[in-house]
Design a protein around this motif. Structure first.
Motif, PDB file in Angstrom:
ATOM      1  N   ALA A 140       0.793  -1.342   0.059  1.00 42.71           N
ATOM      2  CA  ALA A 140      -0.253   0.202  -0.087  1.00 42.71           C
ATOM      3  C   ALA A 140       1.247   0.907  -0.240  1.00 42.71           C
ATOM      4  O   ALA A 140       0.581   2.218  -1.040  1.00 42.71           O
ATOM      5  N   LEU A 141       1.722   0.672   0.888  1.00 41.05           N
ATOM      6  CA  LEU A 141       2.987   2.126   0.706  1.00 41.05           C
ATOM      7  C   LEU A 141       3.657   2.266  -0.536  1.00 41.05           C
ATOM      8  O   LEU A 141       3.693   3.620  -1.187  1.00 41.05           O
ATOM      9  N   TYR A 142       3.966   1.593  -1.117  1.00 41.37           N
ATOM     10  CA  TYR A 142       4.403   1.737  -2.406  1.00 41.37           C
ATOM     11  C   TYR A 142       3.663   1.892  -3.791  1.00 41.37           C
ATOM     12  O   TYR A 142       4.362   2.925  -4.564  1.00 41.37           O
ATOM     13  N   PHE A 143       2.484   2.011  -3.411  1.00 42.08           N
ATOM     14  CA  PHE A 143       0.565   2.225  -4.096  1.00 42.08           C
ATOM     15  C   PHE A 143       1.354   3.616  -3.497  1.00 42.08           C
ATOM     16  O   PHE A 143       0.823   4.558  -4.951  1.00 42.08           O
ATOM     17  N   LEU A 144       1.378   4.106  -2.755  1.00 46.16           N
ATOM     18  CA  LEU A 144       0.964   5.325  -2.660  1.00 46.16           C
ATOM     19  C   LEU A 144       2.226   6.918  -2.834  1.00 46.16           C
ATOM     20  O   LEU A 144       2.013   7.482  -3.771  1.00 46.16           O
ATOM     21  N   SER A 145       3.173   5.428  -2.805  1.00 47.11           N
ATOM     22  CA  SER A 145       5.146   6.561  -3.677  1.00 47.11           C
ATOM     23  C   SER A 145       3.968   6.270  -5.345  1.00 47.11           C
ATOM     24  O   SER A 145       5.294   7.344  -5.791  1.00 47.11           O
ATOM     25  N   ARG A 146       4.009   5.674  -5.793  1.00 48.06           N
ATOM     26  CA  ARG A 146       3.271   5.916  -6.955  1.00 48.06           C
ATOM     27  C   ARG A 146       2.169   7.423  -7.565  1.00 48.06           C
ATOM     28  O   ARG A 146       2.316   7.306  -8.904  1.00 48.06           O
ATOM     29  N   TRP A 147       2.088   7.174  -6.525  1.00 45.92           N
ATOM     30  CA  TRP A 147       0.539   8.656  -7.180  1.00 45.92           C
ATOM     31  C   TRP A 147       0.947   9.678  -6.622  1.00 45.92           C
ATOM     32  O   TRP A 147       0.734  11.195  -6.746  1.00 45.92           O
ATOM     33  N   PHE A 148       1.802  10.026  -4.987  1.00 45.77           N
ATOM     34  CA  PHE A 148       2.146  11.123  -4.708  1.00 45.77           C
ATOM     35  C   PHE A 148       3.420  11.323  -4.230  1.00 45.77           C
ATOM     36  O   PHE A 148       3.955  10.243  -3.858  1.00 45.77           O
ATOM     37  N   PRO A 149       3.733  12.808  -4.828  1.00 42.82           N
ATOM     38  CA  PRO A 149       5.893  12.801  -3.844  1.00 42.82           C
ATOM     39  C   PRO A 149       5.891  13.168  -2.510  1.00 42.82           C
ATOM     40  O   PRO A 149       5.036  13.216  -1.810  1.00 42.82           O
ATOM     41  N   SER A 150       7.050  13.289  -2.192  1.00 45.10           N
ATOM     42  CA  SER A 150       7.264  12.497  -0.620  1.00 45.10           C
ATOM     43  C   SER A 150       6.585  13.784   0.301  1.00 45.10           C
ATOM     44  O   SER A 150       5.953  13.735   1.196  1.00 45.10           O
ATOM     45  N   VAL A 151       6.244  15.222  -0.352  1.00 46.56           N
ATOM     46  CA  VAL A 151       5.761  16.518   0.612  1.00 46.56           C
ATOM     47  C   VAL A 151       4.806  15.809   0.266  1.00 46.56           C
ATOM     48  O   VAL A 151       4.132  16.780   1.184  1.00 46.56           O
TER      49      VAL A 151
END
Length: 452
Positions: A140-151
Motif C-alpha cells: 500500500a505504501l509503495y502504491f502511494l509512492s506511485r501517485w504522491f511525491p514525498s511532500v
C-alpha cells in the motif's frame, strides 16, 4: 526528434498552476484513498479480532494468555517470513495485483480459523494469516509512492493509517455484536461466527481493488493528459532529488545498498519500538479492559472501541502539522514519549475502568500519531527501486519485536496474573526507540530531502 505528444504533455505539466495541481491531487485522493483505507480497516479487523474472540476461545477450548500470546507471535512469524518475498513481487506484477492476491488469501484463512479445535490448529491458523497478510502494508505504501511525491505523501499516509484506529472502533463494536448476536446459532460458537462473518469482506474487496484501482497515473482514464503529465513530472522531480542524495551518499538504491546503510538499520530498530507499542494497543486493549473488571463481551467491545476514536482525530492533526512544518523526528518521538507515560500509568491504574479507558485513549492517540509520521521517513531516504524492498525490510525488522512481545506479555500475564510488568517492559523498549530516532537520524538529512 522528440515525440510531439511527450513534448505537449511536458508543456502542459509545466504550465499547470499550483491550484490546478492541488485539485488534481484531491481528485486522486478521493479516487484511491477510500478503497485503500477500507482495505486496511478490514485487514486490521481480521488481524486483531482475536482479542475479542479470546474470551470465547478460553471458554470453549481452554486457551489462556500464554496460548493467546504465542498465537499472536506466530502471526508475526508468518508475516516476517513472507513480507520481503511478497514485497519483492510488487515492482514485477504491480501493487494492484499484489493487494488482490493478499486480500483474497487472508479472507480464506480468516474464514478457515472458525475450524480451530485445539492449540495446534490455532497456531497453524495464526501463522497462515500472517503469511497471507505479508506484503499488504509495504504494498500500500509503495502504491502511494506511485501517485504522491514525498511532500504530499505524509498526509496521505496519515489518511491511510486512519484505517488502524477506525478498525479499532468498528472492529471492536462489530466483533462484540457478532459474538453477542450469533453465538450458538446453527450449532456454532460465538467466536466461530466472528471469523466466518469477518472473513467475507476481504474476498469482496479483492474484486473491488481489481476493478477500481490502477498502478500508474498514465493508466488512469479518469485523469486528463495534462494531469497525468503533471503528476509524472512531480514524481520524476521527487526521484531526482533522491538520486542527487545518493550521489552524496544520502540515498539508497537496491536491497544490498540498503542493507549496508546504518540508517536503514536504525530505522528498523526504531520500528521495533513502534511495533511493540502497536501490539500493546491492538492486541492487548481488550485484555487490559477485561482485567479492569469488564466481563460482558458486548461491553468489552464497546469500551475497546472508545480509545481509537481519539486516535483518529489526533493522528490526522499530527500528520498535517508534520507536513506543514516539514518535520518528522520530533513529531514521532514526542508521540512515543506520551505513549511511554500512558503505558507506565496503565501498569498502576488498578481496576478503575474509567481511568483505564482514558489512559488507553491517550496511548492509542500517541501510537497512531507516532506511527504515521515515523513511516514517512523510509520513503524519504529510499530510491524508487529500493522503496518496496526497503520499506519491507524496515517492516520485517519491526515485526521481530512484534513477534516476540506478545509471547512475553502472555507469559508475564500467566505468571504474575497481571500485565503491569509487561507494560513497563514495553515502555522501556519504546524509550530506546525514541533515543535511537533522535540520536541516529539527523534532522538535517530529513529537512534537506523534504525542502529540496
Amino acid at each position: 526528434m522528440a515525440d510531439p505528444t511527450t513534448f505537449a504533455k511536458s508543456q502542459h505539466a509545466a504550465d499547470m498552476s499550483e491550484v490546478d495541481r492541488a485539485a488534481t491531487y484531491r481528485t486522486i485522493t478521493w479516487r484511491v484513498m477510500p478503497l485503500l483505507v477500507i482495505c486496511y480497516v478490514v485487514s486490521f479487523i481480521d488481524r486483531t479480532n482475536i482479542g475479542i474472540a479470546q474470551q470465547g476461545l478460553q471458554r470453549d477450548l481452554g486457551f489462556g494468555s500464554a496460548v493467546y500470546g504465542l498465537g499472536v507471535t506466530l502471526f508475526f512469524l508468518g508475516f516476517i517470513l513472507f513480507e520481503v518475498p511478497s514485497s519483492a513481487l510488487l515492482a514485477r506484477i504491480g501493487a494492484r495485483k499484489t493487494l488482490v492476491r493478499i486480500m483474497a488469501s487472508w479472507g480464506v484463512v480468516t474464514v478457515g480459523t472458525s475450524l480451530v479445535h485445539n492449540e495446534i490448529t490455532f497456531y497453524v491458523a495464526r501463522f497462515l494469516l500472517g503469511a497471507a497478510e505479508a506484503g499488504f502494508f509495504p504494498g500500500a505504501l509503495y502504491f502511494l509512492s506511485r501517485w504522491f511525491p514525498s511532500v504530499r505523501r505524509t498526509r496521505m499516509t496519515a489518511v491511510f493509517f486512519a484505517g488502524v484506529p477506525v478498525s479499532g472502533v468498528l472492529g471492536s463494536l462489530m466483533s462484540g455484536s457478532i459474538m453477542n448476536a450469533f453465538g450458538g446459532s446453527a450449532g456454532l460458537a460465538d467466536w466461530q461466527w466472528l471469523f466466518i462473518i469477518e472473513g467475507i469482506p476481504p474476498l469482496l474487496l479483492a474484486g473491488a481493488v481489481l476493478l477500481w484501482l490502477v498502478d500508474e497515473p498514465e493508466q488512469a482514464r479518469w485523469l486528463t493528459a495534462a494531469q497525468q503529465a503533471a503528476i509524472r513530472a512531480d514524481l520524476v522531480a521527487d526521484q531526482r532529488r533522491k538520486e542527487d542524495g545518493q550521489a552524496t551518499g544520502k540515498g539508497h538504491n537496491g536491497l544490498l545498498l540498503a542493507l549496508r546503510d546504518p540508517k536503514v538499520w536504525i530505522i528498523g530498530l526504531c520500528a521495533c519500538g513502534a511495533y511493540t507499542l502497536a501490539n500493546a494497543v491492538s492486541f492487548w486493549t481488550p485484555r487490559i479492559i477485561a482485567e479492569a473488571g469488564v466481563g460482558d463481551v458486548l461491553d468489552l467491545g464497546l469500551f475497546s472501541a472508545l480509545p481509537p476514536l481519539l486516535g483518529i482525530v489526533v493522528m490526522l492533526i499530527v500528520g498535517r502539522h508534520s507536513d506543514r512544518t516539514l518535520e518528522r523526528r520530533w513529531h514521532a518521538a514526542l508521540s512515543w514519549v506520551v505513549a511511554i507515560v500512558a503505558m507506565v500509568a496503565l501498569s498502576v491504574a488498578g481496576n478503575n475502568v474509567a481511568l483505564v479507558v482514558a489512559l488507553l485513549a491517550v496511548l492509542a492517540a500517541a501510537h497512531y500519531s507516532g506511527l504515521t509520521v515515523f513511516y514517512s521517513i523510509p520513503s524519504i531516504y529510499l530510491s524508487e527501486r529500493a522503496a518496496a524492498t526497503g520499506i519491507a525490510l524496515v517492516t520485517s525488522m519491526g515485526s521481530f519485536a512484534a513477534a516476540a512481545s506478545p509471547s512475553l506479555l502472555g507469559f508475564i500475564q500467566s505468571s504474575t496474573g497481571s500485565l503491569a510488568l509487561g507494560l513497563q517492559i514495553s515502555a522501556g523498549i519504546v524509550f530506546l526507540a525514541v533515543v535511537l530516532l533522535l540520536v541516529g537520524i539527523k534532522a538535517s538529512d530529513l529537512r534537506e530531502q523534504l525542502s529540496s
